[in-house]
Design an enzyme around this catalytic site. Structure first.
Site, PDB file in Angstrom:
ATOM      1  N   CYS A 143       0.857  -1.192   0.000  1.00 26.96           N
ATOM      2  CA  CYS A 143       0.000   0.000   0.000  1.00 26.96           C
ATOM      3  C   CYS A 143       0.890   1.238   0.000  1.00 26.96           C
ATOM      4  O   CYS A 143       2.050   1.155  -0.433  1.00 26.96           O
ATOM      5  CB  CYS A 143      -0.986  -0.021   1.166  1.00 26.96           C
ATOM      6  SG  CYS A 143      -0.252  -0.007   2.803  1.00 26.96           S
ATOM      7  N   ASN A 203       2.249   1.395   4.368  1.00 31.20           N
ATOM      8  CA  ASN A 203       2.537   0.120   5.048  1.00 31.20           C
ATOM      9  C   ASN A 203       2.231   0.175   6.548  1.00 31.20           C
ATOM     10  O   ASN A 203       2.904  -0.460   7.363  1.00 31.20           O
ATOM     11  CB  ASN A 203       3.994  -0.338   4.810  1.00 31.20           C
ATOM     12  CG  ASN A 203       4.286  -1.770   5.227  1.00 31.20           C
ATOM     13  OD1 ASN A 203       5.409  -2.102   5.576  1.00 31.20           O
ATOM     14  ND2 ASN A 203       3.294  -2.644   5.174  1.00 31.20           N
ATOM     15  N   CYS A 257      -1.521   0.728   7.395  1.00 29.68           N
ATOM     16  CA  CYS A 257      -2.968   0.444   7.522  1.00 29.68           C
ATOM     17  C   CYS A 257      -3.401  -0.794   6.743  1.00 29.68           C
ATOM     18  O   CYS A 257      -3.725  -1.828   7.336  1.00 29.68           O
ATOM     19  CB  CYS A 257      -3.793   1.649   7.058  1.00 29.68           C
ATOM     20  SG  CYS A 257      -3.547   3.120   8.067  1.00 29.68           S
ATOM     21  N   ARG A 258      -3.427  -0.699   5.408  1.00 35.73           N
ATOM     22  CA  ARG A 258      -4.002  -1.780   4.605  1.00 35.73           C
ATOM     23  C   ARG A 258      -3.077  -2.986   4.440  1.00 35.73           C
ATOM     24  O   ARG A 258      -3.481  -4.130   4.703  1.00 35.73           O
ATOM     25  CB  ARG A 258      -4.402  -1.244   3.215  1.00 35.73           C
ATOM     26  CG  ARG A 258      -5.569  -0.287   3.261  1.00 35.73           C
ATOM     27  CD  ARG A 258      -5.714   0.486   1.958  1.00 35.73           C
ATOM     28  NE  ARG A 258      -4.594   1.413   1.770  1.00 35.73           N
ATOM     29  CZ  ARG A 258      -4.418   2.195   0.720  1.00 35.73           C
ATOM     30  NH1 ARG A 258      -5.304   2.140  -0.274  1.00 35.73           N
ATOM     31  NH2 ARG A 258      -3.389   3.010   0.655  1.00 35.73           N
ATOM     32  N   SER A 259      -1.850  -2.759   3.969  1.00 29.33           N
ATOM     33  CA  SER A 259      -1.000  -3.925   3.673  1.00 29.33           C
ATOM     34  C   SER A 259      -0.600  -4.726   4.914  1.00 29.33           C
ATOM     35  O   SER A 259      -0.438  -5.950   4.807  1.00 29.33           O
ATOM     36  CB  SER A 259       0.208  -3.547   2.812  1.00 29.33           C
ATOM     37  OG  SER A 259       1.030  -2.600   3.432  1.00 29.33           O
ATOM     38  N   ASP A 275      -8.457   3.692   1.304  1.00 31.77           N
ATOM     39  CA  ASP A 275      -7.489   4.027   2.344  1.00 31.77           C
ATOM     40  C   ASP A 275      -8.249   4.453   3.604  1.00 31.77           C
ATOM     41  O   ASP A 275      -8.962   5.459   3.585  1.00 31.77           O
ATOM     42  CB  ASP A 275      -6.608   5.177   1.831  1.00 31.77           C
ATOM     43  CG  ASP A 275      -5.502   5.513   2.799  1.00 31.77           C
ATOM     44  OD1 ASP A 275      -5.538   5.035   3.946  1.00 31.77           O
ATOM     45  OD2 ASP A 275      -4.601   6.262   2.399  1.00 31.77           O
TER      46      ASP A 275
HETATM   47  P1  4NP Z   1      -1.848   2.773   4.084  1.00 28.77           P
HETATM   48  O1  4NP Z   1      -2.541   4.096   4.672  1.00 28.77           O
HETATM   49  O2  4NP Z   1      -1.279   3.149   2.743  1.00 28.77           O
HETATM   50  O3  4NP Z   1      -2.986   1.827   3.988  1.00 28.77           O
HETATM   51  O4  4NP Z   1      -0.784   2.361   5.090  1.00 28.77           O
HETATM   52  C1  4NP Z   1      -1.856   5.312   4.786  1.00 28.77           C
HETATM   53  C2  4NP Z   1      -1.050   5.539   5.861  1.00 28.77           C
HETATM   54  C3  4NP Z   1      -0.384   6.756   5.995  1.00 28.77           C
HETATM   55  C4  4NP Z   1      -0.532   7.713   5.013  1.00 28.77           C
HETATM   56  C5  4NP Z   1      -1.334   7.488   3.933  1.00 28.77           C
HETATM   57  C6  4NP Z   1      -1.992   6.264   3.809  1.00 28.77           C
HETATM   58  N1  4NP Z   1       0.143   8.956   5.159  1.00 28.77           N
HETATM   59  O5  4NP Z   1      -0.074   9.828   4.292  1.00 28.77           O
HETATM   60  O6  4NP Z   1       0.913   9.140   6.103  1.00 28.77           O
END
Ligand code: 4NP
Length: 144
Positions: free
Chosen positions: A3, A6, A8-10, A117
């Site tokens: 993602c 790294n 939240c989703r992955s 997200d």
């Molecule tokens: P992820 O979610 O891609 O599912 O881990 C996010 C986590 C942090 C951010 C964006 C998306 N960020 O902009 O910090």
């Protein structure tokens, strides 16, 4: 499982898939296309959502996807179209590109759907993501 951050989703995708596979046969890992959260634990909402489903992801540490990952892994699942494009930008050849798929194509072939997200939303978004990923992992295991 890849993602953006790294966190939240992955990490959920890694925990879910690893929980369904034999670790002696399959190497399951996750990474982010960005360097924003390298070394951090998953978001507390991802940790608590996984825990509700009996999966412990609290020991994961965020890493950034690198070109070497094309050599280490046979399958690379992007959580959304933006992640997919960022991974493809790092690819060196057609063999690399063949490994990269959008994870929700396992459930909805040809629809190019994103795992949303959940970072800026509430707990429910994380539960929603968990359910999508759980179903997608069940489907992808059928093909392994
Ligand atoms: P992820 O979610 O891609 O599912 O881990 C996010 C986590 C942090 C951010 C964006 C998306 N960020 O902009 O910090």
């Amino acid at each position: 499982m890849v993602c953006l951050g790294n966190i939240c989703r992955s990490p959920l995708a890694e925990g879910i898939l690893a929980s369904k596979l034999d670790s002696e046969t399959f190497l399951v890992q996750s990474a982010g296309t960005s360097n924003y959260h390298i070394g951090e634990k998953p978001d507390r909402r991802s940790i608590s959502t996984a825990k509700k489903h009996g999966i412990d992801i609290s020991n994961q540490k965020a890493a950034q996807f690198t070109v070497n990952d094309f050599d280490t892994y046979d399958l690379i699942y992007a959580m959304d179209n933006s992640n997919y494009q960022n991974i493809i930008k790092l690819s060196r050849n057609a063999q690399d590109r063949k490994k990269v798929k959008l994870i929700l194509t396992e459930l909805h072939p040809n629809e190019n759907l994103d795992v949303p997200d959940p970072y800026y939303g509430g707990e429910q978004g994380f539960e929603n993501v968990f359910r999508m990923l759980d179903e997608a992992c069940n489907q992808l295991i059928e093909k392994l």
